[in-house]
Every structure is written in structure tokens, then in C-alpha cells.
Enzyme design. Sequence first.
Site, PDB file in Angstrom:
ATOM      1  N   SER A   1     -14.931  -6.342  -8.722  1.00 15.35           N
ATOM      2  CA  SER A   1     -14.424  -5.607  -9.888  1.00 15.35           C
ATOM      3  C   SER A   1     -12.909  -5.389  -9.777  1.00 15.35           C
ATOM      4  O   SER A   1     -12.372  -5.268  -8.675  1.00 15.35           O
ATOM      5  CB  SER A   1     -15.117  -4.243  -9.968  1.00 15.35           C
TER       6      SER A   1
ATOM      7  N   TYR B   1     -10.639  -6.276 -15.929  1.00 17.01           N
ATOM      8  CA  TYR B   1     -10.526  -5.346 -17.057  1.00 17.01           C
ATOM      9  C   TYR B   1      -9.136  -5.571 -17.609  1.00 17.01           C
ATOM     10  O   TYR B   1      -8.140  -5.299 -16.943  1.00 17.01           O
ATOM     11  CB  TYR B   1     -10.667  -3.899 -16.582  1.00 17.01           C
TER      12      TYR B   1
ATOM     13  N   THR C   1     -14.412  -8.645 -18.757  1.00 16.92           N
ATOM     14  CA  THR C   1     -15.341  -7.668 -19.342  1.00 16.92           C
ATOM     15  C   THR C   1     -14.772  -7.116 -20.639  1.00 16.92           C
ATOM     16  O   THR C   1     -13.649  -6.600 -20.665  1.00 16.92           O
ATOM     17  CB  THR C   1     -15.623  -6.534 -18.337  1.00 16.92           C
TER      18      THR C   1
ATOM     19  N   LYS D   1     -17.916 -11.160 -20.314  1.00 15.74           N
ATOM     20  CA  LYS D   1     -19.016 -10.240 -19.966  1.00 15.74           C
ATOM     21  C   LYS D   1     -19.114  -9.070 -20.944  1.00 15.74           C
ATOM     22  O   LYS D   1     -18.101  -8.468 -21.309  1.00 15.74           O
ATOM     23  CB  LYS D   1     -18.794  -9.677 -18.555  1.00 15.74           C
TER      24      LYS D   1
ATOM     25  N   HIS E   1     -23.830  -3.468 -19.740  1.00 16.64           N
ATOM     26  CA  HIS E   1     -23.135  -2.658 -18.751  1.00 16.64           C
ATOM     27  C   HIS E   1     -24.107  -1.672 -18.070  1.00 16.64           C
ATOM     28  O   HIS E   1     -23.739  -0.562 -17.710  1.00 16.64           O
ATOM     29  CB  HIS E   1     -21.980  -1.896 -19.421  1.00 16.64           C
TER      30      HIS E   1
HETATM   31  C1  FNR Z   1     -20.700  -1.092 -13.275  1.00 18.41           C
HETATM   32  N1  FNR Z   1     -20.461  -2.164 -14.127  1.00 18.41           N
HETATM   33  C2  FNR Z   1     -19.198  -2.721 -14.168  1.00 18.41           C
HETATM   34  N2  FNR Z   1     -18.963  -3.828 -14.922  1.00 18.41           N
HETATM   35  C3  FNR Z   1     -17.755  -4.419 -14.913  1.00 18.41           C
HETATM   36  O1  FNR Z   1     -17.577  -5.426 -15.580  1.00 18.41           O
HETATM   37  N3  FNR Z   1     -16.743  -3.884 -14.164  1.00 18.41           N
HETATM   38  C4  FNR Z   1     -16.892  -2.782 -13.400  1.00 18.41           C
HETATM   39  O2  FNR Z   1     -15.969  -2.339 -12.737  1.00 18.41           O
HETATM   40  C5  FNR Z   1     -18.149  -2.146 -13.418  1.00 18.41           C
HETATM   41  N4  FNR Z   1     -18.362  -1.022 -12.696  1.00 18.41           N
HETATM   42  C6  FNR Z   1     -19.630  -0.505 -12.570  1.00 18.41           C
HETATM   43  C7  FNR Z   1     -19.854   0.558 -11.705  1.00 18.41           C
HETATM   44  C8  FNR Z   1     -21.144   1.034 -11.519  1.00 18.41           C
HETATM   45  C9  FNR Z   1     -21.369   2.160 -10.572  1.00 18.41           C
HETATM   46  C10 FNR Z   1     -22.229   0.439 -12.215  1.00 18.41           C
HETATM   47  C11 FNR Z   1     -23.642   0.901 -12.013  1.00 18.41           C
HETATM   48  C12 FNR Z   1     -21.999  -0.586 -13.091  1.00 18.41           C
HETATM   49  C13 FNR Z   1     -21.583  -2.832 -14.849  1.00 18.41           C
HETATM   50  C14 FNR Z   1     -22.237  -3.880 -13.956  1.00 18.41           C
HETATM   51  O3  FNR Z   1     -21.426  -5.024 -13.838  1.00 18.41           O
HETATM   52  C15 FNR Z   1     -23.576  -4.362 -14.511  1.00 18.41           C
HETATM   53  O4  FNR Z   1     -23.396  -4.780 -15.850  1.00 18.41           O
HETATM   54  C16 FNR Z   1     -24.672  -3.290 -14.450  1.00 18.41           C
HETATM   55  O5  FNR Z   1     -24.618  -2.582 -13.248  1.00 18.41           O
HETATM   56  C17 FNR Z   1     -26.031  -3.953 -14.593  1.00 18.41           C
HETATM   57  O6  FNR Z   1     -27.042  -3.017 -14.670  1.00 18.41           O
HETATM   58  P1  FNR Z   1     -27.927  -2.564 -13.409  1.00 18.41           P
HETATM   59  O7  FNR Z   1     -28.290  -3.779 -12.594  1.00 18.41           O
HETATM   60  O8  FNR Z   1     -27.110  -1.582 -12.649  1.00 18.41           O
HETATM   61  O9  FNR Z   1     -29.096  -1.965 -14.091  1.00 18.41           O
END
Ligand code: FNR
Length: 357
Positions: free
Chosen positions: A109, A133, A159, A228, A252
Site C-alpha cells: 500500500s 493512492y 485505487t 482497483k 474495499h
Molecule cells: C484496506 N484496503 C486498502 N486498499 C487499498 O487500495 N489501499 C490501502 O491502503 C488499503 N488499506 C486497507 C487497510 C485495512 C486495514 C483494510 C482492512 C483494508 C482494502 C483492501 O485492499 C481490500 O480491498 C480489502 O481488505 C478486502 O476485503 P477483506 O479481505 O478485508 O474482506
Amino acid sequence: EEKLDIINLNELEAQAKAIIPQGGFGYISGGSEDEWTLRENTNAFEHAQIVPRALTDMDNPETDTTVFGLNLKTPIMMAPTAAQGLAHAKGEVDTAKGVAAAGALMAQSTYSSTSIADTAAAGNGAPQFFQLYMSKDWDFNNHLLDQAKAAGVKAIILTVDATIDGYREADLRNKFQFPIPMANLTEYSEGDGAGKGIAEIYAAAAQKISAADVKRIADYTDLPVIVKGIESPEDALFAIGAGAKGIYVSNHGGRQLNGGPASFDVLADVAKAVDHRVPIIFDSGVRRGSHVFKALASGADLVAMGRPVIYGLALGGAQGVQSVFEELNGELKIDMQLAGTKTIEDVKKAKLLHIHY
Ligand code: FNR
């Protein structure tokens, strides 16, 4: 740290809650508003069923797959998730080691606790993607894209579903602020993220994103750009038209628009629109081997998970991360055997039932 003895990924959340400080746990586990979409993400896999097959004369299913020109031992990958230092002192460095040991693909990330270069080095040659981002500051975007390229990252995940943070009540209740710095922000932003809440962090990022922005990024970097946060055929087609080389179907993890459909429920329609022109990554709610199977059979080429891996990291560092991947891949193999599908290509061709019980 030792390998975790995991019966299923669902049970990890309660174990992780016991060791991660309340603010960090709320940030990781929470979703937006009253978390309906978060819950439906997992429930929705019940909207499709796998047909058991018996007289197929097959055994030892193989989960190896080739996507984006990469040879992987499993179609299950690490979703990009921020601030993994909340879960474990070594953060993404340990995640990268565990993911690499499982033969899986790691996505870093923008808001990682460890730097692009350090996380990439920890992967020890295993493939990684970098999630961007988009900032309002194009020098910063280009700087991150350059760093990713220099670190040997294989693709950029852009994203687009977080131009503002979802209404996440756990963070409000806990007055959550990141207690630790975000390594990639130190050189460019006024602060490194420590002491800021997620709303402040996202405020520095772009608050509107268009297909022209996707094109600008795709034109700048020679790495493939995967978009994404796609949940509609329309956005998938805009992204491909702007030069995207991959589509990442995700809501997300139910952290952005509550009230939107479960990510699984929109996958097949997006895949139909994409029509195999570019690979598809899917995530949100995946906790079972059967969920991975159903996503692959609905048009995904790779299936990512977020929270379970962070919990594995909290509970057992790199070994814990490896254990999470091995558990889910082990479940997938059982499902592949019982569905008579020898390879991931066979799984992708499997026809699901859609009976409403
Ligand atoms: C995320 N997600 C996320 N997505 C992204 O593109 N950049 C990011 O920095 C983050 N940060 C982030 C932090 C935390 C704590 C979570 C739980 C999620 C979203 C992540 O990429 C993904 O889409 C989800 O976590 C998928 O869902 P599940 O597997 O957690 O149910």
C-alpha cells in the site's frame, strides 16, 4: 514465532482482537456505517454453489497459475492494506516474507508502515505490486511510481474508490489516529501520517479521479496499471479505455460505500464487460477456499484477501502470514478435488449454480 494452527480464517479475528490495541483493531476490522456491505461481502458467496463432481478420475489438484506473466503457486494474493505496523512491529516486511514463502503475490500500500524498497527487499525476489493512492501532488505520484519501478515491483494498482474515506464509526468512536509513521510519506508530505486520522490522510490524496487521471498514470509508468475499486461494468470499460492492463473488482472490504452490493455479486457482470481483455483481481469478504473457487469461476484470475492476513501477521509475524495463505490454499485444494477440477484453468471454466435458498 511459529506457524499458526488454523482451523479456519474466521476464528483469527477474535484472536487478533485480544492482542491488537483497540484503535488499531477498530481501524482494521471495521467497515462503514452499519457495516451491511461488509457482512454481505462474505454472505454473498452463498448466492452461488459449486457442483460436486465425482467420476472425474482425478486427484492432486494444482493451484499454480500464471497471471500478468508471473508464475504463482496460488491464485490467492495479499490485498494492499495500509499501516501493518498496527498489527506487528515488523509490519509489511514480515508480511512480504510470509507471502513470498507461500509462493503468493504481495501488494504493498501507499500507506505502508515500511518503505517500498524495504518491503520489496523482504520479498527476496518474489513478485510484488505497488498500490498507489493518487495524490494531488503529481511530483509525489511520479516519485512513488519511480520508487516502485526501482524496487522491481511488477505492476501498479491504482485505487480509485477512496477519494474520501467511508463513514467508519469504529474510528470515530476510538478517535483513531495512526500511532506510527507511513514510510512512503516521509519525504514528500508535511507529516509522515503519524498522529493523523484516516480522513486527514485521504484529504492529501486526490478527491476526484477521472479516466484522464488513469491515462496520465498509465502514460507515465511503463509498469502495467491495474485499476482497483471497480464495481460496475461502466467503470471497468472506462478504465480499460484509459489504458488499464488489469481490473480489480473490490468494494474495499466494505469500508467505503455502505449499501453497495457485495463485491462477489457484481463480479460476473464486470467480467462479462471485460471479456478477457485484461486479467481480473477480485477481493472483499473472501474467507474460505470455496469463496476463492467461486470467484475464479465467476471471472476472477486472482483472488485477494486483506484482514485475515493482517490478523495472521499480528498473531505470528511472517509465519502467521504464511499459515493464513496455506490454510486458505489447502481449503481451495479440497474444493478443487471435490469439484473435479484439476487446475486453476479448470476452476475458471466450472459452471456455478445460482439457486436462491
Ligand atoms: C484496506 N484496503 C486498502 N486498499 C487499498 O487500495 N489501499 C490501502 O491502503 C488499503 N488499506 C486497507 C487497510 C485495512 C486495514 C483494510 C482492512 C483494508 C482494502 C483492501 O485492499 C481490500 O480491498 C480489502 O481488505 C478486502 O476485503 P477483506 O479481505 O478485508 O474482506
